[in-house]
Design a protein around this motif. Structure first.
Motif, PDB file in Angstrom:
ATOM      1  N   SER A  67       1.024  -1.359  -0.027  1.00 49.21           N
ATOM      2  CA  SER A  67      -0.001  -0.364  -0.259  1.00 49.21           C
ATOM      3  C   SER A  67       0.585   1.749  -0.153  1.00 49.21           C
ATOM      4  O   SER A  67       0.002   2.564  -0.372  1.00 49.21           O
ATOM      5  CB  SER A  67      -0.722   0.143   1.089  1.00 49.21           C
ATOM      6  N   GLY A  68       1.746   0.966  -0.280  1.00 47.84           N
ATOM      7  CA  GLY A  68       2.662   1.828  -0.122  1.00 47.84           C
ATOM      8  C   GLY A  68       3.584   2.553   1.329  1.00 47.84           C
ATOM      9  O   GLY A  68       4.526   3.927   0.785  1.00 47.84           O
ATOM     10  N   VAL A  69       3.155   2.256   2.035  1.00 45.83           N
ATOM     11  CA  VAL A  69       3.961   2.014   4.309  1.00 45.83           C
ATOM     12  C   VAL A  69       5.621   1.458   3.551  1.00 45.83           C
ATOM     13  O   VAL A  69       5.602   0.509   3.816  1.00 45.83           O
ATOM     14  CB  VAL A  69       2.986   1.752   4.353  1.00 45.83           C
ATOM     15  N   HIS A  70       6.539   2.306   3.249  1.00 48.35           N
ATOM     16  CA  HIS A  70       7.574   1.481   3.439  1.00 48.35           C
ATOM     17  C   HIS A  70       9.011   1.988   4.255  1.00 48.35           C
ATOM     18  O   HIS A  70       9.401   0.907   4.628  1.00 48.35           O
ATOM     19  CB  HIS A  70       8.723   1.950   2.018  1.00 48.35           C
ATOM     20  N   GLN A  71       8.817   2.375   5.453  1.00 48.99           N
ATOM     21  CA  GLN A  71       9.249   3.431   6.326  1.00 48.99           C
ATOM     22  C   GLN A  71       8.018   2.507   7.651  1.00 48.99           C
ATOM     23  O   GLN A  71       7.474   3.204   7.538  1.00 48.99           O
ATOM     24  CB  GLN A  71       9.486   4.817   7.144  1.00 48.99           C
ATOM     25  N   PRO A  72       9.230   2.246   9.054  1.00 50.94           N
ATOM     26  CA  PRO A  72       8.728   1.470  10.081  1.00 50.94           C
ATOM     27  C   PRO A  72       7.690   2.746  10.663  1.00 50.94           C
ATOM     28  O   PRO A  72       6.912   2.617  11.705  1.00 50.94           O
ATOM     29  CB  PRO A  72       9.927   0.799  10.382  1.00 50.94           C
ATOM     30  N   ASP A  73       9.004   4.061  10.976  1.00 43.27           N
ATOM     31  CA  ASP A  73       8.227   5.138  11.667  1.00 43.27           C
ATOM     32  C   ASP A  73       6.586   5.317  10.349  1.00 43.27           C
ATOM     33  O   ASP A  73       6.020   5.848  11.291  1.00 43.27           O
ATOM     34  CB  ASP A  73       9.574   6.426  11.448  1.00 43.27           C
ATOM     35  N   GLN A  74       6.269   5.251   9.863  1.00 42.52           N
ATOM     36  CA  GLN A  74       4.973   5.673   9.500  1.00 42.52           C
ATOM     37  C   GLN A  74       4.357   4.808   9.572  1.00 42.52           C
ATOM     38  O   GLN A  74       2.582   4.589   9.403  1.00 42.52           O
ATOM     39  CB  GLN A  74       4.855   4.803   6.978  1.00 42.52           C
ATOM     40  N   ALA A  75       4.697   3.217   9.869  1.00 43.27           N
ATOM     41  CA  ALA A  75       3.081   2.349  10.017  1.00 43.27           C
ATOM     42  C   ALA A  75       3.154   2.639  12.028  1.00 43.27           C
ATOM     43  O   ALA A  75       3.375   2.053  12.182  1.00 43.27           O
ATOM     44  CB  ALA A  75       4.343   0.764  10.346  1.00 43.27           C
ATOM     45  N   ILE A  80      -0.979   0.257  11.527  1.00 41.72           N
ATOM     46  CA  ILE A  80      -1.381  -1.138  11.168  1.00 41.72           C
ATOM     47  C   ILE A  80      -2.793  -1.769  11.232  1.00 41.72           C
ATOM     48  O   ILE A  80      -3.380  -3.095  10.473  1.00 41.72           O
ATOM     49  CB  ILE A  80      -0.455  -1.513  12.294  1.00 41.72           C
ATOM     50  N   ARG A  81      -4.321  -1.228  11.581  1.00 41.43           N
ATOM     51  CA  ARG A  81      -4.986  -1.910  12.057  1.00 41.43           C
ATOM     52  C   ARG A  81      -5.708  -1.909  10.738  1.00 41.43           C
ATOM     53  O   ARG A  81      -6.174  -2.657  10.839  1.00 41.43           O
ATOM     54  CB  ARG A  81      -5.062  -1.400  13.641  1.00 41.43           C
ATOM     55  N   SER A  82      -5.478  -0.597  10.303  1.00 40.39           N
ATOM     56  CA  SER A  82      -6.428  -0.011   9.000  1.00 40.39           C
ATOM     57  C   SER A  82      -5.972  -1.499   8.150  1.00 40.39           C
ATOM     58  O   SER A  82      -7.074  -1.755   6.818  1.00 40.39           O
ATOM     59  CB  SER A  82      -6.311   1.625   8.776  1.00 40.39           C
ATOM     60  N   ALA A  83      -4.938  -1.776   7.781  1.00 42.17           N
ATOM     61  CA  ALA A  83      -4.224  -2.510   6.865  1.00 42.17           C
ATOM     62  C   ALA A  83      -4.607  -3.988   7.183  1.00 42.17           C
ATOM     63  O   ALA A  83      -5.102  -4.840   5.996  1.00 42.17           O
ATOM     64  CB  ALA A  83      -2.808  -2.414   6.939  1.00 42.17           C
ATOM     65  N   ALA A  84      -4.838  -4.687   8.804  1.00 41.41           N
ATOM     66  CA  ALA A  84      -5.590  -5.657   8.548  1.00 41.41           C
ATOM     67  C   ALA A  84      -7.278  -5.326   8.759  1.00 41.41           C
ATOM     68  O   ALA A  84      -7.198  -6.732   7.976  1.00 41.41           O
ATOM     69  CB  ALA A  84      -5.616  -5.538  11.092  1.00 41.41           C
ATOM     70  N   ARG A  85      -7.666  -4.248   8.471  1.00 42.32           N
ATOM     71  CA  ARG A  85      -9.534  -4.314   8.151  1.00 42.32           C
ATOM     72  C   ARG A  85      -8.720  -4.581   6.665  1.00 42.32           C
ATOM     73  O   ARG A  85      -9.840  -5.603   5.812  1.00 42.32           O
ATOM     74  CB  ARG A  85     -10.021  -2.717   8.767  1.00 42.32           C
ATOM     75  N   LEU A  86      -8.418  -4.550   6.188  1.00 38.41           N
ATOM     76  CA  LEU A  86      -8.130  -4.545   4.514  1.00 38.41           C
ATOM     77  C   LEU A  86      -7.752  -5.265   4.290  1.00 38.41           C
ATOM     78  O   LEU A  86      -8.315  -5.700   3.433  1.00 38.41           O
ATOM     79  CB  LEU A  86      -7.527  -3.274   4.109  1.00 38.41           C
ATOM     80  N   ALA A 102       9.000  -4.111  13.059  1.00 34.79           N
ATOM     81  CA  ALA A 102      10.385  -5.279  12.983  1.00 34.79           C
ATOM     82  C   ALA A 102      11.173  -5.949  11.698  1.00 34.79           C
ATOM     83  O   ALA A 102      12.024  -5.507  11.604  1.00 34.79           O
ATOM     84  CB  ALA A 102      10.089  -6.013  14.220  1.00 34.79           C
ATOM     85  N   LEU A 103       9.321  -6.810  12.045  1.00 36.58           N
ATOM     86  CA  LEU A 103       9.622  -7.089  10.508  1.00 36.58           C
ATOM     87  C   LEU A 103      10.202  -5.860   8.789  1.00 36.58           C
ATOM     88  O   LEU A 103      10.751  -5.847   8.079  1.00 36.58           O
ATOM     89  CB  LEU A 103       8.513  -7.327  10.240  1.00 36.58           C
ATOM     90  N   MET A 104       9.635  -4.343   9.166  1.00 37.36           N
ATOM     91  CA  MET A 104       9.798  -3.449   7.956  1.00 37.36           C
ATOM     92  C   MET A 104      11.453  -2.896   8.158  1.00 37.36           C
ATOM     93  O   MET A 104      11.862  -2.730   7.038  1.00 37.36           O
ATOM     94  CB  MET A 104       8.803  -2.245   8.436  1.00 37.36           C
ATOM     95  N   ARG A 105      11.533  -2.797   9.203  1.00 39.09           N
ATOM     96  CA  ARG A 105      13.805  -2.303   9.820  1.00 39.09           C
ATOM     97  C   ARG A 105      14.367  -3.674   8.789  1.00 39.09           C
ATOM     98  O   ARG A 105      15.576  -3.340   8.573  1.00 39.09           O
ATOM     99  CB  ARG A 105      13.710  -2.239  10.597  1.00 39.09           C
ATOM    100  N   TYR A 106      14.199  -4.820   9.252  1.00 39.95           N
ATOM    101  CA  TYR A 106      14.672  -5.827   8.924  1.00 39.95           C
ATOM    102  C   TYR A 106      14.490  -5.911   6.686  1.00 39.95           C
ATOM    103  O   TYR A 106      15.654  -6.343   6.639  1.00 39.95           O
ATOM    104  CB  TYR A 106      14.266  -7.245   9.246  1.00 39.95           C
ATOM    105  N   ALA A 107      13.698  -5.724   6.419  1.00 36.97           N
ATOM    106  CA  ALA A 107      13.326  -5.482   5.146  1.00 36.97           C
ATOM    107  C   ALA A 107      13.972  -4.810   4.323  1.00 36.97           C
ATOM    108  O   ALA A 107      14.477  -4.400   3.132  1.00 36.97           O
ATOM    109  CB  ALA A 107      11.946  -5.472   4.464  1.00 36.97           C
TER     110      ALA A 107
END
Length: 108
Positions: A67-75, A80-86, A102-107
């Motif tokens: 959906s375009g959220v690439h940085q952990p600080d944007q999440a 995250i909960r709205s993505a869960a609904r999606l 943490a997964l996004m930081r690792y990626a």
């Protein structure tokens, strides 16, 4: 007959062995449910809880990246909960949201 008339026109369709990474993927379509397999028996309950939490965090991280959220600080937790609904999963706990970041930081 000219030689150009004998050549077949190149197709834009990828060959079955080509990567599909460069193909556009529509993001407005709902995610297809993943086929579930039974978990191995005989493990402690905490193992199953952690395993399912990791799977959920991975699905959420992928949905956020798509959906375009690439940085952990944007999440943030709300994002995250709205993505869960999606994608149709229960709202994640604070621990799962932390795991998603943490997964996004690792990626990166």
């Amino acid at each position: 007959m000219p030689a150009a008339a004998l050549k077949p026109k190149p197709s834009n369709e990828p060959l079955p062995t080509q990567s599909t990474a460069k193909r556009p993927v529509p993001l407005d379509t709902p995610y297809a449910p993943v086929a579930k397999r039974p978990l191995p028996p005989g493990r402690p309950r905490e193992w199953y809880v952690t395993h399912n939490r990791r799977l959920k965090a991975m699905r959420l991280a992928i949905a956020l990246l798509d959906s375009g959220v690439h940085q952990p600080d944007q999440a943030r937790d709300e994002t995250i909960r709205s993505a869960a609904r999606l994608i149709g999963v229960h709202p994640p706990s604070e621990t799962t949201c932390h795991m998603v970041r943490a997964l996004m930081r690792y990626a990166r």
